[in-house]
Write a protein that holds these residues in place. Structure first.
Motif, PDB file in Angstrom:
ATOM      1  N   UNK A 180      22.659  15.958 -21.674  1.00 21.65           N
ATOM      2  CA  UNK A 180      22.437  17.216 -22.372  1.00 21.65           C
ATOM      3  C   UNK A 180      23.715  17.749 -23.009  1.00 21.65           C
ATOM      4  N   UNK A 181      24.824  17.682 -22.282  1.00 23.74           N
ATOM      5  CA  UNK A 181      26.049  18.341 -22.713  1.00 23.74           C
ATOM      6  C   UNK A 181      26.904  17.515 -23.669  1.00 23.74           C
ATOM      7  N   UNK A 182      26.871  16.196 -23.557  1.00 21.66           N
ATOM      8  CA  UNK A 182      27.750  15.374 -24.377  1.00 21.66           C
ATOM      9  C   UNK A 182      27.071  15.014 -25.689  1.00 21.66           C
ATOM     10  N   UNK A 183      27.823  14.946 -26.785  1.00 21.83           N
ATOM     11  CA  UNK A 183      27.256  14.533 -28.072  1.00 21.83           C
ATOM     12  C   UNK A 183      26.594  13.158 -27.944  1.00 21.83           C
ATOM     13  N   UNK A 184      25.449  13.001 -28.596  1.00 26.54           N
ATOM     14  CA  UNK A 184      24.672  11.783 -28.467  1.00 26.54           C
ATOM     15  C   UNK A 184      25.005  10.804 -29.587  1.00 26.54           C
ATOM     16  N   UNK A 185      25.550   9.647 -29.227  1.00 23.54           N
ATOM     17  CA  UNK A 185      25.746   8.570 -30.193  1.00 23.54           C
ATOM     18  C   UNK A 185      24.533   7.667 -30.162  1.00 23.54           C
ATOM     19  N   UNK A 186      24.356   6.897 -31.232  1.00 25.28           N
ATOM     20  CA  UNK A 186      23.220   5.987 -31.328  1.00 25.28           C
ATOM     21  C   UNK A 186      23.261   4.995 -30.169  1.00 25.28           C
ATOM     22  N   UNK A 187      22.158   4.837 -29.506  1.00 25.64           N
ATOM     23  CA  UNK A 187      22.068   3.940 -28.363  1.00 25.64           C
ATOM     24  C   UNK A 187      22.160   2.479 -28.776  1.00 25.64           C
ATOM     25  N   UNK A 188      22.002   2.201 -30.069  1.00 29.19           N
ATOM     26  CA  UNK A 188      22.028   0.820 -30.556  1.00 29.19           C
ATOM     27  C   UNK A 188      23.373   0.461 -31.161  1.00 29.19           C
ATOM     28  N   UNK A 194      26.958   8.164 -35.001  1.00 25.81           N
ATOM     29  CA  UNK A 194      26.370   9.475 -34.733  1.00 25.81           C
ATOM     30  C   UNK A 194      24.858   9.427 -34.931  1.00 25.81           C
ATOM     31  N   UNK A 195      24.125   9.998 -33.983  1.00 30.20           N
ATOM     32  CA  UNK A 195      22.659   9.953 -34.037  1.00 30.20           C
ATOM     33  C   UNK A 195      22.047  11.338 -34.169  1.00 30.20           C
ATOM     34  N   UNK A 196      22.872  12.378 -34.268  1.00 30.19           N
ATOM     35  CA  UNK A 196      22.395  13.749 -34.451  1.00 30.19           C
ATOM     36  C   UNK A 196      21.410  14.157 -33.370  1.00 30.19           C
ATOM     37  N   UNK A 197      21.697  13.743 -32.127  1.00 33.68           N
ATOM     38  CA  UNK A 197      20.887  14.163 -31.007  1.00 33.68           C
ATOM     39  C   UNK A 197      19.551  13.484 -30.878  1.00 33.68           C
ATOM     40  N   UNK A 198      19.284  12.445 -31.689  1.00 33.04           N
ATOM     41  CA  UNK A 198      17.982  11.783 -31.661  1.00 33.04           C
ATOM     42  C   UNK A 198      17.969  10.525 -30.806  1.00 33.04           C
ATOM     43  N   UNK A 199      19.105  10.098 -30.326  1.00 30.55           N
ATOM     44  CA  UNK A 199      19.159   8.907 -29.502  1.00 30.55           C
ATOM     45  C   UNK A 199      19.435   7.652 -30.284  1.00 30.55           C
ATOM     46  N   UNK A 200      18.780   7.486 -31.404  1.00 30.46           N
ATOM     47  CA  UNK A 200      18.978   6.331 -32.277  1.00 30.46           C
ATOM     48  C   UNK A 200      19.126   6.855 -33.696  1.00 30.46           C
ATOM     49  N   UNK A 201      20.145   6.365 -34.400  1.00 33.51           N
ATOM     50  CA  UNK A 201      20.396   6.851 -35.768  1.00 33.51           C
ATOM     51  C   UNK A 201      19.270   6.424 -36.700  1.00 33.51           C
ATOM     52  N   UNK A 245      14.769   9.084 -25.545  1.00 33.84           N
ATOM     53  CA  UNK A 245      14.425   8.524 -26.857  1.00 33.84           C
ATOM     54  C   UNK A 245      13.080   7.812 -26.818  1.00 33.84           C
ATOM     55  N   UNK A 246      12.897   6.914 -25.848  1.00 26.82           N
ATOM     56  CA  UNK A 246      11.660   6.141 -25.787  1.00 26.82           C
ATOM     57  C   UNK A 246      10.447   7.028 -25.521  1.00 26.82           C
ATOM     58  N   UNK A 247      10.615   8.043 -24.686  1.00 26.00           N
ATOM     59  CA  UNK A 247       9.503   8.955 -24.399  1.00 26.00           C
ATOM     60  C   UNK A 247       9.089   9.715 -25.653  1.00 26.00           C
ATOM     61  N   UNK A 248      10.070  10.121 -26.457  1.00 25.83           N
ATOM     62  CA  UNK A 248       9.753  10.837 -27.697  1.00 25.83           C
ATOM     63  C   UNK A 248       8.977   9.942 -28.660  1.00 25.83           C
ATOM     64  N   UNK A 249       9.395   8.677 -28.767  1.00 29.55           N
ATOM     65  CA  UNK A 249       8.688   7.735 -29.629  1.00 29.55           C
ATOM     66  C   UNK A 249       7.286   7.452 -29.092  1.00 29.55           C
ATOM     67  N   UNK A 250       7.187   7.277 -27.774  1.00 20.45           N
ATOM     68  CA  UNK A 250       5.905   6.972 -27.161  1.00 20.45           C
ATOM     69  C   UNK A 250       4.940   8.146 -27.298  1.00 20.45           C
ATOM     70  N   UNK A 251       5.487   9.345 -27.249  1.00 15.79           N
ATOM     71  CA  UNK A 251       4.652  10.540 -27.340  1.00 15.79           C
ATOM     72  C   UNK A 251       3.911  10.590 -28.677  1.00 15.79           C
ATOM     73  N   UNK A 252       4.562  10.190 -29.748  1.00  8.64           N
ATOM     74  CA  UNK A 252       3.913  10.219 -31.061  1.00  8.64           C
ATOM     75  C   UNK A 252       2.718   9.278 -31.107  1.00  8.64           C
ATOM     76  N   UNK A 253       2.792   8.179 -30.370  1.00 10.60           N
ATOM     77  CA  UNK A 253       1.680   7.235 -30.319  1.00 10.60           C
ATOM     78  C   UNK A 253       0.581   7.746 -29.394  1.00 10.60           C
ATOM     79  N   UNK A 254       0.980   8.289 -28.254  1.00 11.06           N
ATOM     80  CA  UNK A 254       0.005   8.773 -27.290  1.00 11.06           C
ATOM     81  C   UNK A 254      -0.806   9.950 -27.779  1.00 11.06           C
ATOM     82  N   UNK A 255      -0.239  10.738 -28.655  1.00 12.47           N
ATOM     83  CA  UNK A 255      -0.946  11.907 -29.177  1.00 12.47           C
ATOM     84  C   UNK A 255      -2.218  11.520 -29.929  1.00 12.47           C
ATOM     85  N   UNK A 256      -2.277  10.279 -30.406  1.00 17.72           N
ATOM     86  CA  UNK A 256      -3.442   9.826 -31.169  1.00 17.72           C
ATOM     87  C   UNK A 256      -4.714   9.810 -30.317  1.00 17.72           C
TER      88      UNK A 256
END
Length: 239
Positions: A18-26, A30-37, A106-117
């Motif tokens: 939460x506290x540290x700036x998020x770099x791209x996991x790949x 810089x990933x702007x807090x999204x986990x992956x750029x 990151x993965x939960x956010x991506x998975x959520x978009x699919x599960x919402x269907x």
């Protein structure tokens, strides 16, 4: 490592996420807090829309594949985000074995978009259960971390106790394909009546589908009307 030390390490990991700036996991940019750029996100190996709606392997124009037509599994449908290839395989392993909880975010956010269907048709969410010994060793169930945001946003119950894993089956990666197909037999027990319910099972990786098939078989034996799998990644079909 004591349980207290393990809990403190997990808490520290969450705080740092939460506290540290998020770099791209790949790539580390810089990933702007999204986990992956954005660049890496565009290159992620997503499952094609033509995949079999039952097992998520290559299908025929979006219809069921030949294997599912010949031998339908106990589950009814599978939604998979990615192929289990680089960099998805590295991300999943970092979550499971290195406790990198930013990967789960990151993965939960991506998975959520699919599960919402399909969330409107689901009665409850069931994260893939871990055996008690495996849960104690790992300190957390990655499927729970993946399922929690979807359950919260869709106001769906998330069941953590209705199914128990009776046997600590070996990691799928350590088994041959034949062993993977046989390993989960009789691994689960459900004591709750599920008459007419639609269960959404959440897991990280679907390999042969044998474990998910055995879990669905257990749920159907208790009366579940429909079982849908929601997974981060699907192992590509064997050559």
């Amino acid at each position: 490592m004591s349980n207290r030390t393990r809990d403190l390490r997990r808490l520290l990991a969450r705080v740092l996420d939460v506290l540290m700036p998020q770099d791209c996991l790949v790539c580390g940019e810089a990933a702007e807090g999204c986990g992956v750029c954005a660049a890496c996100l565009a290159e992620m190996p997503r499952r094609p829309p033509s995949a079999c709606p039952v097992c998520a392997l290559p299908g025929l124009d979006g219809g069921p594949c030949g294997q599912c037509l010949r031998q339908p599994p106990a589950y009814d449908a599978t939604l998979a985000l990615f192929d289990y290839v680089f960099p998805v395989d590295v991300l999943v392993l970092a979550l499971k074995y290195r406790h990198q909880l930013s990967v789960a975010t990151f993965l939960a956010a991506e998975l959520r978009t699919l599960g919402e269907q399909i969330a409107a048709d689901v009665d409850f969410i069931l994260p893939m259960p871990l055996h008690a010994r495996r849960l104690a060793e790992r300190g957390f169930n990655q499927a729970v971390e993946l399922a929690r945001p979807l359950a919260r946003e869709q106001a769906l119950p998330m069941e953590l106790a209705c199914v128990r894993k009776l046997r600590d089956t070996p990691p799928q990666a350590s088994l041959s394909r034949e062993e993977r197909l046989l390993s989960p037999a009789g691994a689960f027990r459900c004591d709750r009546a599920l008459d007419g319910l639609h269960v959404l099972v959440v897991d990280d990786v679907m390999t042969t589908g044998a474990t998910l098939d055995e879990l669905a078989r257990c749920l159907k034996a208790q009366g579940a009307a429909r079982v849908t799998n929601l997974v981060v990644a699907r192992t590509p079909a064997p050559a």
